[in-house]
Design an enzyme around this catalytic site. Structure first.
Site, mmCIF file in Angstrom:
data_model
loop_
_atom_site.group_PDB
_atom_site.id
_atom_site.type_symbol
_atom_site.label_atom_id
_atom_site.label_comp_id
_atom_site.label_asym_id
_atom_site.label_seq_id
_atom_site.Cartn_x
_atom_site.Cartn_y
_atom_site.Cartn_z
ATOM 1 N N CYS A 1 -7.095 6.704 -6.432
ATOM 2 C CA CYS A 1 -5.924 7.893 -5.763
ATOM 3 C C CYS A 1 -4.816 8.079 -6.601
ATOM 4 C CB CYS A 1 -6.216 7.193 -4.734
ATOM 5 S SG CYS A 1 -8.395 7.034 -3.770
ATOM 6 N N CYS A 43 0.865 0.442 1.329
ATOM 7 C CA CYS A 43 -0.293 -0.183 1.364
ATOM 8 C C CYS A 43 0.143 -0.733 0.143
ATOM 9 C CB CYS A 43 -1.508 0.381 1.065
ATOM 10 S SG CYS A 43 -0.685 1.923 2.656
ATOM 11 N N CYS A 78 -2.043 6.235 -4.416
ATOM 12 C CA CYS A 78 -2.051 4.838 -3.614
ATOM 13 C C CYS A 78 -1.213 3.921 -4.875
ATOM 14 C CB CYS A 78 -3.205 4.985 -3.470
ATOM 15 S SG CYS A 78 -3.898 3.116 -3.275
ATOM 16 N N GLU A 119 -2.784 -8.777 -0.505
ATOM 17 C CA GLU A 119 -1.418 -8.398 1.150
ATOM 18 C C GLU A 119 -3.134 -8.447 1.561
ATOM 19 O OE1 GLU A 119 0.779 -5.264 -0.489
ATOM 20 O OE2 GLU A 119 0.657 -5.019 1.182
ATOM 21 N N CYS A 141 -5.628 -6.825 8.509
ATOM 22 C CA CYS A 141 -6.114 -5.406 8.114
ATOM 23 C C CYS A 141 -6.055 -6.328 6.494
ATOM 24 C CB CYS A 141 -4.798 -4.291 7.663
ATOM 25 S SG CYS A 141 -5.363 -3.180 6.228
ATOM 26 N N CYS A 201 -7.611 -2.379 -7.856
ATOM 27 C CA CYS A 201 -8.825 -1.343 -6.976
ATOM 28 C C CYS A 201 -8.809 -0.454 -8.422
ATOM 29 C CB CYS A 201 -8.308 -0.090 -5.337
ATOM 30 S SG CYS A 201 -9.371 0.738 -5.374
#
Ligand code: SAH
Length: 343
Positions: free
Chosen positions: A117, A334, A120, A93, A106, A113
């Site tokens: 974290c 996000c 997230c 995205e 962005c 990932c």
């Protein structure tokens, strides 16, 4: 034999490729223009290139093109959130935002990932794969095509850790700022990292003018470690040292990102500790009220607490802004659009 990913090649490499195909280098410059300025999706579109050469290119190269799967538009502020399909069926995205200083995109640097974290959404499914430079560029190019507007700023703050995909990320920055291509000034490119120390130090040597943003999120090693597993490998002071080195080498002021989580890192004492940590540094702190993620239990502090935190930092002479939330009405945190789609 695997075909060459032509959109990830530097101008000079493209010229070498053309020479190896028995062609004149100036045809490479034409092809570079088609790819990076006109955003051609196929060799067929390259009208000033001979059919013979088009055939050769089709046989040896591929063009990375992203497919727009979905776009959500904010009525409030014009923000557009895109979901793009990669050639292999994966999804990433990207977000388009309108600011007074220009349009900003962005982008994601990886599908998924592996940094883990705790707050997230992108970390939830782990890393799927690195994106190529061409796939990162494509996010910017497709958005320019879709909106018909020029993009002046790019932030690498979508899904993924850019410094965990170092070579492709570097290539992306150099291609994006190439004056024969998109020609976006490096000063208008910001990359955010969770703090991979050796890569920050290496990046400082690359003679770039980009802004480095460090995801700090906590004023002590202990708290940071409870939020970000990467802190186990690279401690807080070590990361700050690397940021100092980045500033010393590049003259580019570091941005520290600090996501405020209610009751976690938003107290007066947290602000005091943070100010002490950053004292004397030429830097800027960006406060971001956390975007709540369904699977995580962190919540946004009240606006009052957010502004108290800011005032406290200012009292200690720290340069600080609260990031304006964009596109709140189109999706939550996000990485959530991609995640929702994959489920
Ligand atoms: N891997 C890079 C860049 C991607 S995330 C990094 O860690 O910096 C971009 C920024 O959004 C980071 O500062 C990240 O910590 C932050 N972020 C992630 N999830 C968030 C959430 N739910 N709310 C607010 N900020 C978040």
């Amino acid at each position: 034999m695997e075909k060459t990913d032509i959109k990830s090649l530097y101008n000079k490499e493209l010229e070498e490729l053309f020479v190896s195909l028995g062609e004149k280098p100036f045809h490479a410059r034409q092809a570079f223009h088609w790819l990076h300025v006109k955003h051609a999706a196929s060799f067929a579109q390259m009208t000033d290139i001979s059919n013979k050469l088009k055939e050769k290119l089709t046989d040896t190269c591929r063009i990375a093109v992203l497919k727009q799967e979905k776009v959500q538009c904010s009525k409030a502020d014009g923000t557009r959130k895109y979901l793009f399909g990669l050639g292999d069926g994966n999804m990433v995205e990207s977000v388009f935002m309108r600011y007074r200083h220009g349009n900003s995109v962005c982008i994601s640097s990886q599908a998924g990932c592996r940094m883990g974290c705790r707050f997230c959404a992108s970390a939830l499914g782990g890393l799927v794969r690195n994106l190529t430079a061409g796939e990162m560029l494509e996010q910017v190019y497709r958005i320019q095509e879709d909106t018909g507007e020029r993009v002046s700023h790019v932030v690498v703050m979508g899904t993924g850790e850019p410094l965990d995909n170092y070579e492709n990320f570097l290539r992306f920055v150099r291609l994006l700022s190439d004056d024969k291509g998109a020609n976006i000034s490096q000063r208008n490119i910001t990359a955010s990292t969770c703090g991979i120390v050796p890569k920050i130090r290496r990046l400082a040597e690359e003679k770039l003018q980009i802004t480095l943003a460090l995801s700090l999120h906590a004023p002590s090693q202990e708290k940071r470690l409870s939020l970000m597993p990467v802190a186990k490998k690279y401690g807080l002071l070590e990361v700050l040292d690397a940021c100092d080195a980045y500033f010393a080498k590049t003259g580019r002021r570091i941005t520290f990102e600090y996501s405020l989580m209610g009751g976690m890192n938003d107290s007066t004492e947290d602000a005091r500790q943070l100010a002490a940590l950053l004292k004397g540094k030429n830097c800027h702190v960006n406060l971001i009220p956390i975007n709540p993620v369904d699977e995580r239990d962190y919540t946004q502090p009240s606006p009052q607490r957010v502004s108290n935190f800011k005032n406290n930092l200012e009292k200690y002479g720290i340069n600080v802004t609260i990031r304006r939330e964009m596109g709140r009405d189109i999706d939550g945190a996000c990485g959530q659009l991609r995640k929702r789609y994959l489920n």
